[in-house]
Design a protein around this motif. Structure first.
Motif, PDB file in Angstrom:
ATOM      1  N   SER A   1      -0.034  -3.271 -10.445  1.00 26.40           N
ATOM      2  CA  SER A   1      -1.000  -2.442  -9.835  1.00 26.40           C
ATOM      3  C   SER A   1      -2.263  -3.246 -10.111  1.00 26.40           C
ATOM      4  O   SER A   1      -3.038  -3.477  -9.196  1.00 26.40           O
ATOM      5  CB  SER A   1      -1.173  -1.100 -10.213  1.00 26.40           C
ATOM      6  N   ASP A   2      -2.442  -3.679 -11.267  1.00 28.17           N
ATOM      7  CA  ASP A   2      -3.871  -4.519 -11.908  1.00 28.17           C
ATOM      8  C   ASP A   2      -3.579  -6.008 -10.908  1.00 28.17           C
ATOM      9  O   ASP A   2      -4.996  -6.082 -10.307  1.00 28.17           O
ATOM     10  CB  ASP A   2      -3.487  -4.826 -13.169  1.00 28.17           C
ATOM     11  N   LEU A   3      -2.665  -6.633 -10.698  1.00 29.08           N
ATOM     12  CA  LEU A   3      -2.681  -7.944  -9.890  1.00 29.08           C
ATOM     13  C   LEU A   3      -2.982  -7.493  -8.567  1.00 29.08           C
ATOM     14  O   LEU A   3      -3.761  -8.274  -7.943  1.00 29.08           O
ATOM     15  CB  LEU A   3      -1.354  -8.600  -9.965  1.00 29.08           C
ATOM     16  N   LEU A   4      -2.308  -6.530  -7.728  1.00 33.05           N
ATOM     17  CA  LEU A   4      -2.806  -6.253  -6.345  1.00 33.05           C
ATOM     18  C   LEU A   4      -4.057  -5.775  -6.317  1.00 33.05           C
ATOM     19  O   LEU A   4      -4.771  -5.839  -5.346  1.00 33.05           O
ATOM     20  CB  LEU A   4      -1.614  -5.131  -5.932  1.00 33.05           C
TER      21      LEU A   4
ATOM     22  N   ALA B   1       0.651  -1.213   0.072  1.00 33.42           N
ATOM     23  CA  ALA B   1       0.025   0.002   0.123  1.00 33.42           C
ATOM     24  C   ALA B   1       0.945   1.252   0.119  1.00 33.42           C
ATOM     25  O   ALA B   1       0.201   2.345  -0.503  1.00 33.42           O
ATOM     26  CB  ALA B   1      -0.844  -0.003   1.407  1.00 33.42           C
ATOM     27  N   ASN B   2       1.991   1.112   0.541  1.00 32.13           N
ATOM     28  CA  ASN B   2       3.156   2.449   0.240  1.00 32.13           C
ATOM     29  C   ASN B   2       3.251   2.969  -0.969  1.00 32.13           C
ATOM     30  O   ASN B   2       3.898   4.053  -1.095  1.00 32.13           O
ATOM     31  CB  ASN B   2       3.815   2.149   1.547  1.00 32.13           C
ATOM     32  N   GLY B   3       3.259   1.967  -1.919  1.00 26.33           N
ATOM     33  CA  GLY B   3       3.585   2.286  -3.393  1.00 26.33           C
ATOM     34  C   GLY B   3       5.101   2.288  -3.471  1.00 26.33           C
ATOM     35  O   GLY B   3       5.334   2.735  -4.635  1.00 26.33           O
ATOM     36  N   ARG B   4       5.644   2.183  -2.751  1.00 22.74           N
ATOM     37  CA  ARG B   4       7.304   2.080  -2.879  1.00 22.74           C
ATOM     38  C   ARG B   4       7.803   0.771  -3.095  1.00 22.74           C
ATOM     39  O   ARG B   4       8.332  -0.122  -2.195  1.00 22.74           O
ATOM     40  CB  ARG B   4       7.880   2.842  -1.647  1.00 22.74           C
ATOM     41  N   LEU B   5       7.813   0.065  -4.227  1.00 20.07           N
ATOM     42  CA  LEU B   5       8.518  -1.113  -4.701  1.00 20.07           C
ATOM     43  C   LEU B   5       9.669  -0.973  -5.334  1.00 20.07           C
ATOM     44  O   LEU B   5      10.204  -0.124  -6.203  1.00 20.07           O
ATOM     45  CB  LEU B   5       7.277  -1.699  -5.492  1.00 20.07           C
ATOM     46  N   LYS B   6      10.306  -1.674  -5.189  1.00 20.61           N
ATOM     47  CA  LYS B   6      11.835  -1.866  -5.727  1.00 20.61           C
ATOM     48  C   LYS B   6      11.295  -2.674  -7.080  1.00 20.61           C
ATOM     49  O   LYS B   6      10.371  -3.489  -7.256  1.00 20.61           O
ATOM     50  CB  LYS B   6      12.766  -2.828  -4.957  1.00 20.61           C
ATOM     51  N   ALA B   7      12.441  -2.725  -7.999  1.00 17.40           N
ATOM     52  CA  ALA B   7      12.468  -3.590  -9.012  1.00 17.40           C
ATOM     53  C   ALA B   7      12.481  -5.037  -9.050  1.00 17.40           C
ATOM     54  O   ALA B   7      11.619  -5.701  -9.539  1.00 17.40           O
ATOM     55  CB  ALA B   7      13.595  -3.298 -10.102  1.00 17.40           C
ATOM     56  N   ARG B   8      13.131  -5.557  -7.927  1.00 16.86           N
ATOM     57  CA  ARG B   8      13.067  -6.787  -7.251  1.00 16.86           C
ATOM     58  C   ARG B   8      11.544  -7.147  -6.770  1.00 16.86           C
ATOM     59  O   ARG B   8      11.200  -8.404  -6.878  1.00 16.86           O
ATOM     60  CB  ARG B   8      13.932  -7.121  -6.373  1.00 16.86           C
TER      61      ARG B   8
ATOM     62  N   ALA C   1      -8.714  -5.598  -3.802  1.00 15.87           N
ATOM     63  CA  ALA C   1     -10.070  -4.638  -3.990  1.00 15.87           C
ATOM     64  C   ALA C   1     -11.152  -5.411  -3.535  1.00 15.87           C
ATOM     65  O   ALA C   1     -11.299  -6.792  -3.564  1.00 15.87           O
ATOM     66  CB  ALA C   1      -9.951  -4.222  -5.264  1.00 15.87           C
ATOM     67  N   ALA C   2     -12.070  -4.752  -2.887  1.00 12.18           N
ATOM     68  CA  ALA C   2     -13.413  -5.274  -2.531  1.00 12.18           C
ATOM     69  C   ALA C   2     -13.988  -5.827  -3.827  1.00 12.18           C
ATOM     70  O   ALA C   2     -13.723  -5.385  -4.902  1.00 12.18           O
ATOM     71  CB  ALA C   2     -14.140  -4.106  -1.727  1.00 12.18           C
ATOM     72  N   GLU C   3     -14.801  -6.838  -3.529  1.00 12.64           N
ATOM     73  CA  GLU C   3     -15.517  -7.463  -5.005  1.00 12.64           C
ATOM     74  C   GLU C   3     -16.254  -6.565  -5.724  1.00 12.64           C
ATOM     75  O   GLU C   3     -15.995  -6.508  -6.959  1.00 12.64           O
ATOM     76  CB  GLU C   3     -16.665  -8.281  -4.664  1.00 12.64           C
ATOM     77  N   GLY C   4     -16.788  -5.445  -5.333  1.00  5.89           N
ATOM     78  CA  GLY C   4     -17.266  -4.397  -6.106  1.00  5.89           C
ATOM     79  C   GLY C   4     -16.330  -3.667  -7.078  1.00  5.89           C
ATOM     80  O   GLY C   4     -16.568  -3.143  -7.921  1.00  5.89           O
ATOM     81  N   GLU C   5     -15.080  -3.199  -6.233  1.00  4.38           N
ATOM     82  CA  GLU C   5     -14.186  -2.547  -6.961  1.00  4.38           C
ATOM     83  C   GLU C   5     -13.557  -3.127  -7.949  1.00  4.38           C
ATOM     84  O   GLU C   5     -13.255  -2.714  -8.935  1.00  4.38           O
ATOM     85  CB  GLU C   5     -13.267  -2.011  -5.902  1.00  4.38           C
ATOM     86  N   ALA C   6     -13.141  -4.296  -7.900  1.00  2.84           N
ATOM     87  CA  ALA C   6     -12.731  -5.106  -9.066  1.00  2.84           C
ATOM     88  C   ALA C   6     -13.537  -5.343 -10.079  1.00  2.84           C
ATOM     89  O   ALA C   6     -13.196  -5.414 -11.052  1.00  2.84           O
ATOM     90  CB  ALA C   6     -11.839  -6.693  -8.500  1.00  2.84           C
ATOM     91  N   ALA C   7     -14.582  -5.955  -9.605  1.00  2.00           N
ATOM     92  CA  ALA C   7     -15.786  -6.151 -10.711  1.00  2.00           C
ATOM     93  C   ALA C   7     -16.165  -4.938 -11.391  1.00  2.00           C
ATOM     94  O   ALA C   7     -16.136  -4.905 -12.712  1.00  2.00           O
ATOM     95  CB  ALA C   7     -16.952  -6.584 -10.304  1.00  2.00           C
TER      96      ALA C   7
END
Length: 114
Positions: free
Chosen positions: A96-99, A50-57, A104-110
């Motif tokens: 981002s799409d995978l996470l 959730a912090n949005g700080r991801l490394k390449a790894r 996401a809650a069911e309604g958000e993803a759908a």
């Protein structure tokens, strides 16, 4: 072959290595990520992302887990060598799409894939 991914099952479609592939963060893939990121549970895993700080790894690990969850046989080393459509930004979108599909809650993803 567009539209093969089923977002209701948490699937994401992406072009990796020049081929369209299905990725999914299944329970097994999420357990793999819990171990890789040394967290105790799914809530901690979600907070880590959730912090949005991801490394390449991190991107490699998440995409790799998603590929394996989608039935593709790739090691993280093979994922690192793949040509990803859109480069680093494309890898970020895939993650981002995978996470979103996994957490996401069911309604958000759908809502993103009616």
């Amino acid at each position: 072959m567009a539209g093969r991914a089923n977002r209701r099952r948490g699937e994401v479609e992406a072009i990796l290595g020049g081929e369209r592939r299905i990725l999914c963060l299944t329970l097994g893939a999420l357990a793999e990520l819990e171990t890789a990121f040394a967290v105790d549970d799914l809530a901690s895993l979600g907070a880590r992302f959730a912090n949005g700080r991801l490394k390449a790894r991190d991107l490699i690990r998440i995409i790799g887990a998603g590929l394996r969850g989608g039935g593709n046989v790739f090691s993280d080393e093979e994922v690192a060598a793949l040509d990803i459509d859109g480069g680093v930004a494309g890898a970020g979108r895939i993650v981002s799409d995978l996470l979103t599909a996994a957490f996401a809650a069911e309604g958000e993803a759908a809502a993103t894939n009616p």
